[in-house]
Design a protein around this motif. Structure first.
Motif, PDB file in Angstrom:
ATOM      1  N   SER A  23     -11.752  -2.760   3.837  1.00  0.00           N
ATOM      2  CA  SER A  23     -12.042  -2.458   2.283  1.00  0.00           C
ATOM      3  C   SER A  23     -11.766  -3.732   1.547  1.00  0.00           C
ATOM      4  CB  SER A  23     -11.565  -1.298   1.749  1.00  0.00           C
ATOM      5  OG  SER A  23     -10.125  -1.232   1.617  1.00  0.00           O
ATOM      6  N   GLY A  24     -10.907  -4.479   1.954  1.00  0.00           N
ATOM      7  CA  GLY A  24     -10.383  -5.736   1.198  1.00  0.00           C
ATOM      8  C   GLY A  24      -9.056  -5.288   0.703  1.00  0.00           C
ATOM      9  N   PHE A  25      -8.448  -3.944   0.816  1.00  0.00           N
ATOM     10  CA  PHE A  25      -7.224  -3.406   0.212  1.00  0.00           C
ATOM     11  C   PHE A  25      -5.910  -4.018   0.800  1.00  0.00           C
ATOM     12  CE2 PHE A  25      -5.060   0.545  -1.382  1.00  0.00           C
ATOM     13  CZ  PHE A  25      -5.115   0.376  -2.735  1.00  0.00           C
ATOM     14  N   ASP A  26      -6.100  -4.889   1.772  1.00  0.00           N
ATOM     15  CA  ASP A  26      -5.269  -5.138   2.491  1.00  0.00           C
ATOM     16  C   ASP A  26      -3.983  -6.021   1.661  1.00  0.00           C
ATOM     17  OD1 ASP A  26      -7.020  -7.058   2.522  1.00  0.00           O
ATOM     18  OD2 ASP A  26      -6.301  -8.092   4.257  1.00  0.00           O
ATOM     19  N   LYS A  27      -4.380  -6.764   0.921  1.00  0.00           N
ATOM     20  CA  LYS A  27      -3.301  -7.547   0.121  1.00  0.00           C
ATOM     21  C   LYS A  27      -2.469  -6.690  -0.651  1.00  0.00           C
ATOM     22  CE  LYS A  27      -5.725 -11.868   0.535  1.00  0.00           C
ATOM     23  NZ  LYS A  27      -6.959 -12.208   0.332  1.00  0.00           N
ATOM     24  N   ASP A  31       1.769  -5.530  -0.425  1.00  0.00           N
ATOM     25  CA  ASP A  31       2.727  -5.421  -1.682  1.00  0.00           C
ATOM     26  C   ASP A  31       3.031  -4.030  -2.137  1.00  0.00           C
ATOM     27  OD1 ASP A  31       2.903  -8.155  -2.086  1.00  0.00           O
ATOM     28  OD2 ASP A  31       1.101  -8.201  -3.250  1.00  0.00           O
ATOM     29  N   HIS A  32       2.520  -3.278  -1.988  1.00  0.00           N
ATOM     30  CA  HIS A  32       2.646  -1.883  -2.819  1.00  0.00           C
ATOM     31  C   HIS A  32       2.410  -0.651  -1.871  1.00  0.00           C
ATOM     32  CE1 HIS A  32       2.754  -4.245  -6.248  1.00  0.00           C
ATOM     33  NE2 HIS A  32       1.509  -4.655  -6.111  1.00  0.00           N
ATOM     34  N   THR A  33       2.052  -0.605  -0.560  1.00  0.00           N
ATOM     35  CA  THR A  33       1.617   0.375   0.513  1.00  0.00           C
ATOM     36  C   THR A  33       0.580   0.951  -0.329  1.00  0.00           C
ATOM     37  OG1 THR A  33       4.057   0.293   0.998  1.00  0.00           O
ATOM     38  CG2 THR A  33       2.639   2.089   1.935  1.00  0.00           C
ATOM     39  N   LEU A  34       0.408   2.373  -0.500  1.00  0.00           N
ATOM     40  CA  LEU A  34      -0.379   3.010  -1.169  1.00  0.00           C
ATOM     41  C   LEU A  34       0.045   3.533  -2.792  1.00  0.00           C
ATOM     42  CD1 LEU A  34      -2.333   4.993   1.559  1.00  0.00           C
ATOM     43  CD2 LEU A  34      -2.993   2.740   0.383  1.00  0.00           C
TER      44      LEU A  34
END
Length: 135
Positions: A23-27, A31-34
């Motif tokens: 999803s591109g949420f990896d960066k 930094d913030h986990t979820l």
């Protein structure tokens, strides 16, 4: 803010590492986990410097009006992109609320302008100015 964070939490709480990466949420995840970390779509973190206040009622009400319109436009843009009804419903509610806020600030501005010359109250910045100097 709380509603938007709740939506983000609902959408991300059960993501797998593979879904996060795809999803591109990896960066963000690195930094913030979820965890919820308010930031602009560009990645700039939320900061109180976005708020403007001058102490002059006319200036501040125009700033408030502009902020409501910018928020409404952001919600319009989200609604153009998102198809999930569980996301769209609260975003529509927030959008409607921005419209009502805009109307109330507009009414407040009209009241201030209607009383502009009342005892010279708003002819100068009531927080600072006193007649004198170059006037």
């Amino acid at each position: 803010m709380e509603m938007i964070c709740a939506i983000v939490h609902q959408l991300t709480r059960n993501l797998t590492p593979e879904e996060i990466e795809k999803s591109g949420f990896d960066k963000y995840y690195v930094d913030h986990t979820l965890a919820l970390w308010p930031q602009a779509a560009s990645g700039a973190p939320w900061t109180a410097t976005y708020f403007q206040s001058k102490g002059d009622p006319i200036t501040d009400l125009h700033e408030d009006l502009a902020a409501e319109q910018k928020a409404r436009t952001t919600y319009d843009n989200i609604l153009r992109l998102v198809k999930d009804p569980e996301v769209c419903a609260p975003i529509r509610f927030l959008r409607e609320r921005e419209i009502v806020h805009y109307q109330r600030f507009g009414e407040s501005l009209r009241i201030v302008q209607d009383h502009l010359d009342s005892k010279n109250f708003y002819a100068v910045n009531p927080e600072f100015d006193i007649r004198g100097g170059c006037d």
